[in-house]
Design a protein around this motif. Structure first.
Motif, PDB file in Angstrom:
ATOM      1  N   ALA A   1       0.704  -1.234   0.024  1.00 16.91           N
ATOM      2  CA  ALA A   1       0.088   0.109  -0.074  1.00 16.91           C
ATOM      3  C   ALA A   1       0.781   1.323  -0.040  1.00 16.91           C
TER       4      ALA A   1
ATOM      5  N   SER B   1      -5.538  -1.047  -5.363  1.00 16.47           N
ATOM      6  CA  SER B   1      -5.301  -1.022  -4.028  1.00 16.47           C
ATOM      7  C   SER B   1      -5.140  -2.371  -3.288  1.00 16.47           C
TER       8      SER B   1
ATOM      9  N   ASN C   1      -6.980   1.386   1.277  1.00 17.18           N
ATOM     10  CA  ASN C   1      -5.648   0.794   0.701  1.00 17.18           C
ATOM     11  C   ASN C   1      -4.682   0.813   2.060  1.00 17.18           C
ATOM     12  N   GLY C   2      -4.180  -0.466   2.224  1.00 14.25           N
ATOM     13  CA  GLY C   2      -3.163  -0.678   3.424  1.00 14.25           C
ATOM     14  C   GLY C   2      -4.033  -0.915   4.681  1.00 14.25           C
TER      15      GLY C   2
END
Length: 316
Positions: free
Chosen positions: A191, A205, A256-257
């Protein structure tokens, strides 16, 4: 080229993976149902126990097609690089695109270090973090393929079945936790790469997802067979399918992440009825995950220091 978005579910023969594949197919995805186990010709069982070895990529694909969905079964053994390369190649040759990758394959041996044989440890590492890394590595170029005129804003999505990172998770199962937490590190690290890479940012993502409450699966069946009352603390796998869909509907940049829990993320999206997910009607399954998780960031988060890229053989 498929007119539908294409989702590859790795580890989709039963349990959580099967439900994820069914949920995606019922929401207009063409699904590649991938796992090691397929049914031999003429041996397919109608309506098999979805958490048993009788449930295979063949039976799951048949379920999807009978319900009017689109699916293709492809065998893969994620311990082997060539098998994963073949899976990605067959996916692209069949559908011409790859929009969503779900990595659900996993090997489990819950025991302390002294009770975990080296062979078990190596198996878990080959299937859990190494299998994930290899799959992402070969899928990324196709997921980052240039957008088309028909879909200029298409964003690819990766969802990893791995946990939030916190110390209690290691207790009593450190060899297993090493691999699963490593998968979450990949989510966090990739990410960050996406955010700083103009070729990837906004086009892909990655998110991790984990159950807040234990879910009925092949793994939990071993406990309910010994003690049937354990069923009272389980949820149906449909909660996980719903959480995957909610992640895919959310903006990629927003997740994302993220290392998410199914219940907590669904609550944040406005879901309030969780009784529908109880395996035994009228029960209130016990939460297995902490209510609050540690923040992994530090005050110096934005200070990248001196960064080196070994592949470029030069200082960045």
């Amino acid at each position: 080229m498929s007119d539908k978005p294409v989702a590859l579910v790795v580890g989709a023969s039963r349990g959580l993976g099967r439900q994820i594949a069914l949920s995606l197919a019922s929401n207009n995805y063409a699904v590649v149902v991938a796992a090691k186990t397929a049914s031999a010709p003429g041996t397919t069982t109608e309506d098999p126990d979805p958490n048993s070895p009788a449930s295979t990529i063949t039976t799951v694909t048949n379920e999807i097609r009978k319900a009017g969905g689109e699916a293709t079964a492809i065998q893969v053994d994620v311990r082997f690089e060539e098998s994963i390369k073949s899976l990605i190649s067959q996916t692209i040759s069949t559908y011409g695109r790859l929009d969503v990758l779900i990595y659900n394959s996993g090997a489990i041996h819950w025991a302390p270090v002294k009770n975990t044989p080296l062979a078990k440890f190596k198996l878990m590492q080959s299937i859990n973090p190494t299998g994930l890394y290899t799959t992402v590595h070969f899928a990324l170029p196709h997921m980052l393929a240039s957008p088309t005129a028909q879909e200029p804003a298409r964003q690819a999505r990766i969802v990893v079945i791995s946990p939030p990172i916190y110390s209690r998770f290691f207790r009593g199962k450190t060899p297993y936790a090493m691999g699963k937490v490593g998968m979450s590190v990949l989510t966090k690290g990739l990410a960050m790469d996406i955010q700083r890479d103009n070729a990837m940012r906004g086009r892909i993502s990655i998110t991790s997802l984990w159950p807040a409450v234990a879910i009925e699966s092949a793994a939990t069946q071993q406990f309910t067979k010994v003690n049937p009352e354990e069923r009272n603390d389980l949820r149906k796998a449909t909660i996980f399918g719903d959480a995957i869909l909610a992640i895919l509907k959310a903006g990629g940049d927003k997740v994302n992440g993220a290392l998410l829990l199914d219940e907590d993320f669904l609550r944040a999206q406005g879901v309030t009825d969780f009784d529908q997910y109880s395996l035994v009607p009228g029960t209130a399954p016990r939460r297995i995950m902490p209510q609050q998780l540690p923040d992994l960031t530090v005050a110096e988060q934005d200070d990248e220091g001196k960064r080196y890229d070994s592949s470029a053989k030069s200082k960045l």
